[in-house]
Design an enzyme around this catalytic site. Structure first.
Site, PDB file in Angstrom:
ATOM      1  N   LEU A   1     -31.083   0.989  14.810  1.00 20.18           N
ATOM      2  CA  LEU A   1     -31.753   0.400  15.968  1.00 20.18           C
ATOM      3  C   LEU A   1     -32.207   1.530  16.886  1.00 20.18           C
ATOM      4  O   LEU A   1     -31.451   2.468  17.147  1.00 20.18           O
ATOM      5  CB  LEU A   1     -30.813  -0.529  16.739  1.00 20.18           C
ATOM      6  CG  LEU A   1     -30.432  -1.855  16.074  1.00 20.18           C
ATOM      7  CD1 LEU A   1     -29.406  -2.598  16.922  1.00 20.18           C
ATOM      8  CD2 LEU A   1     -31.664  -2.729  15.867  1.00 20.18           C
ATOM      9  N   ASP A   2     -33.434   1.451  17.398  1.00 19.88           N
ATOM     10  CA  ASP A   2     -33.935   2.443  18.341  1.00 19.88           C
ATOM     11  C   ASP A   2     -33.084   2.438  19.611  1.00 19.88           C
ATOM     12  O   ASP A   2     -32.450   1.425  19.938  1.00 19.88           O
ATOM     13  CB  ASP A   2     -35.390   2.151  18.700  1.00 19.88           C
ATOM     14  CG  ASP A   2     -36.340   2.415  17.544  1.00 19.88           C
ATOM     15  OD1 ASP A   2     -35.939   3.122  16.599  1.00 19.88           O
ATOM     16  OD2 ASP A   2     -37.486   1.915  17.586  1.00 19.88           O
TER      17      ASP A   2
END
Length: 325
Positions: free
Chosen positions: A70-71
């Site tokens: 996940l960013d």
């Protein structure tokens, strides 16, 4: 959880021997070595940073990894794997994903026109990974299973998206804006599901620290066993083949599963499908691929029932019993 009801057929009745442990009853350090955490990743740190934070909180000396990056600005469901469970990383990362995010359109677009665009982007789409991506930027096909418009307020549109693993949501939102001719961007995003794991399964970094501190200070293992799951939870949805103790060691060395080693199996197994190979105590030995369907496995007296895709169990938990397997 692990003990959910399965429709199992018995091929040969055997009782488990003295080897191994039921997943929830593993000694605590062995439990950690087979641990899975469904983390509610906060916005801000990267997936790598929160993984390292978990490692520090637990003072864990072994490998720790995450499944499905996940960013930093994205929150939500992030599976974390400890020790032996890291062998499941690729398998867990391959799950489909579900997100809720806000699409901001740079111009005014009628709702009907937006809904039409969302329909156009449902199904197989072409994507090229972003410039900052860690993977090669080659054009690839990804499947968008559904896009649901949850609400709209001006140019802000809240969407729920279910996609194949490896789909870039930021790029998807950008492409929708380009298709509509006004441009678009992602304003926020949260992963609400990764395969079989949802927000309801999540724990926070604070939960992990509280559980660990409770264990180290009082010796009470109950909290740590709640925030950390046995790795077997990752395969609870798979059809299973339960094998004799005498067959376990050979499987951990990569040998295929012979029919004679089967005790029981899930009904409905299809040839070519992915299966979980389990001990009689419910420990995951390996991820396999069925080489027979259910009826053939149940009735056959000889032959190879499944090949090995990935060995998960360490080799020293069950002794070799080559002649009796």
């Amino acid at each position: 959880m692990i003990d959910e009801v399965e429709e199992i057929a018995v091929k040969s009745a055997y009782e488990p021997g003295p080897y191994g442990y039921r997943p929830q009853e593993r000694p605590i350090f062995l439990y950690l070595d087979h641990g899975l955490i469904i983390l509610d990743k906060p916005k801000g740190p990267s997936s790598h940073e929160v993984t390292e934070r978990v490692k520090r909180i637990l003072e864990y000396p072994g490998k720790v990894g995450h499944c499905g990056t996940l960013d930093p600005k994205v929150s939500g469901v992030l599976p974390i794997v400890l020790g032996n469970a890291t062998k499941l990383s690729k398998f867990i990362s391959g799950y489909d994903k579900e997100y809720v995010g806000t699409l901001y359109l740079h111009g005014d677009v009628p709702i009907d026109e937006l809904k039409g665009a969302l329909d156009k982007f449902t199904g197989p789409i072409f994507q090229r990974p972003p410039v900052k991506s860690a993977v090669k930027r080659s054009l690839r096909v990804r499947r968008v299973y559904s896009i649901e418009l949850l609400s709209s307020e001006g140019r802000f549109h809240k969407l729920r998206v279910r996609v194949e693993s490896g789909t870039y949501i930021r790029k998807l939102f950008f492409d929708i804006g380009e298709f509509l001719g006004v441009g678009g961007s992602m304003r926020d995003l949260r992963r609400i599901r990764s395969g079989i794991f949802t927000e309801k399964d999540c724990v926070t970094l604070e939960d992990i620290k509280d559980a660990y501190d409770s264990w180290r200070e009082s010796g009470d293992e109950s909290k740590i066993r709640k925030v950390i799951l046995p790795l077997e939870e990752a395969v609870r949805h798979l059809p299973k083949i339960y094998v004799k103790d005498s067959a376990v060691a050979s499987l951990t060395h990569g040998a295929s599963l012979k029919v004679k080693g089967i005790c029981s199996l899930s009904r409905g197994i299809k040839k070519g499908s992915i299966v979980a190979l389990m001990t009689l105590k419910g420990e995951l030995i390996a991820i396999g691929r069925a080489l027979m369907d259910f009826d053939e496995m149940l009735s056959a007296d000889s032959g190879v029932a499944a090949s090995i895709e990935r060995v998960i169990m360490p080799r020293d938990l069950y002794p070799p019993m080559w002649k009796t397997g």
